[in-house]
Design a protein around this motif. Sequence first.
Motif, short mmCIF file in Angstrom:
data_model
loop_
_atom_site.label_atom_id
_atom_site.label_comp_id
_atom_site.label_asym_id
_atom_site.label_seq_id
_atom_site.Cartn_x
_atom_site.Cartn_y
_atom_site.Cartn_z
N LYS A 21 39.88 6.50 80.82
CA LYS A 21 40.50 7.83 80.78
C LYS A 21 41.68 7.97 81.76
CE LYS A 21 38.07 10.76 82.89
NZ LYS A 21 38.91 10.76 84.10
N THR A 22 41.47 7.58 83.02
CA THR A 22 42.55 7.69 84.00
C THR A 22 43.68 6.72 83.68
OG1 THR A 22 41.12 8.54 85.74
CG2 THR A 22 43.13 7.48 86.46
N THR A 23 43.33 5.52 83.24
CA THR A 23 44.36 4.55 82.84
C THR A 23 45.22 5.14 81.73
OG1 THR A 23 42.78 2.81 83.33
CG2 THR A 23 44.71 2.18 82.07
N SER A 25 45.69 8.37 81.16
CA SER A 25 46.47 9.48 81.73
C SER A 25 47.73 8.98 82.43
CB SER A 25 45.63 10.28 82.72
OG SER A 25 44.51 10.85 82.10
N ILE A 26 47.56 7.96 83.28
CA ILE A 26 48.73 7.52 84.07
C ILE A 26 49.75 6.81 83.17
CG2 ILE A 26 47.46 7.39 86.26
CD1 ILE A 26 47.62 4.28 85.92
N ASP A 43 45.65 15.17 88.86
CA ASP A 43 44.43 14.38 88.96
C ASP A 43 43.26 15.32 89.24
OD1 ASP A 43 42.45 12.57 89.31
OD2 ASP A 43 43.44 11.38 90.86
N ASP A 45 40.17 14.78 88.35
CA ASP A 45 38.90 14.05 88.44
C ASP A 45 38.47 14.10 89.90
OD1 ASP A 45 36.77 12.34 88.39
OD2 ASP A 45 37.76 10.77 87.24
N ALA A 49 38.96 10.79 92.43
CA ALA A 49 40.40 10.88 92.18
C ALA A 49 41.07 9.55 92.50
CB ALA A 49 40.98 11.99 93.04
N ASN A 50 41.67 8.92 91.50
CA ASN A 50 42.29 7.63 91.76
C ASN A 50 43.63 7.44 91.07
OD1 ASN A 50 41.26 7.46 89.22
ND2 ASN A 50 39.74 5.88 89.66
N ALA A 51 44.21 8.51 90.56
CA ALA A 51 45.52 8.38 89.89
C ALA A 51 46.59 7.93 90.88
CB ALA A 51 45.92 9.70 89.24
N SER A 91 39.70 12.26 96.68
CA SER A 91 38.73 11.23 96.34
C SER A 91 37.53 11.23 97.27
CB SER A 91 39.41 9.87 96.39
OG SER A 91 38.54 8.90 95.91
N ASP A 124 44.14 15.04 84.06
CA ASP A 124 43.12 13.99 83.99
C ASP A 124 41.81 14.56 84.56
OD1 ASP A 124 41.73 11.58 83.89
OD2 ASP A 124 42.56 10.83 85.76
#
Length: 275
Positions: A21-23, A25-26, A43, A45, A49-51, A91, A124
């Motif tokens: 999902k995050t992959t 999004s970015i 971000d 999430d 959070a890792n965007a 995060s 995201d």
Amino acid sequence: MSKPRKTEVIGVASGKGGVGKTTTSINLAVALTQLGHSVMLFDADLGLANAQIALGARAEYNLGHFLAGQKTLQEILITTRQGVKLIPGASGMQELAGLSDIQAASIVQSFGVLADDVDYLIVDVAAGISPSVLSFLAACQRRFIVVKDDPSSIADAYGTIKILSKEMGLDEIYLLPNMVKSQSEGWKLYKKLNDVCVRFLGESVHYLTSIEEDEMVLRALKKYQSVMELAPGTAAARDYMRLAEACTHLRPIDHPSGGLQFFMERLMQNSSSDT
């Protein structure tokens, strides 16, 4: 003349974690930027959070500082080297992962005061269906549900679609098959899940494209880059660009859905001036 432009708001969600999902999004944010659009990535999430890490960005402040009342959204906003405007999540802060829908609504409202004119806001959200996730998704104009071709991912994606469509009355739900062997496999996965939605929910979900499995995606993440930068000629980069181009051809959504929306003031302003 200074009327803010319309912002297309796309929420990216998944029934369960680990489906990319995050992959998505970015890389969608970077692809839209490469197409010449002004893009903001939120971000949301909040527990994971890792965007910013995935984009190789360093943020001094994040959403935790905003929620604590220490910083405004404008003050935590950074622009990554890819040209994406990023609202960094916080995060590893467990209390943020359990954000209430009221807190989520206050975050959504705060976007109205951002000075930046953006064409696209990508939100995201966390995996699953917590109250804050549903609040964020309801505040978007479109919802992309990322799904992998495995039974638990399919079951969780269906569960998410059921809540969004039947319990919340939301439309503009798109299924995004990820890590599939080919575009035809992705289409088959979409058809299978959409048939279930039509049969049991009486609703159809939309389809734009699929993202093919590509080892360069993981390699890019390890290098704190999007695959759009590291390996623009690969299958996944081609698919993310196809997804971005498909987004630019979607019909504009001129009117708010009734609930609280990201950039609500601009949406209202634009729709009233269009009539």
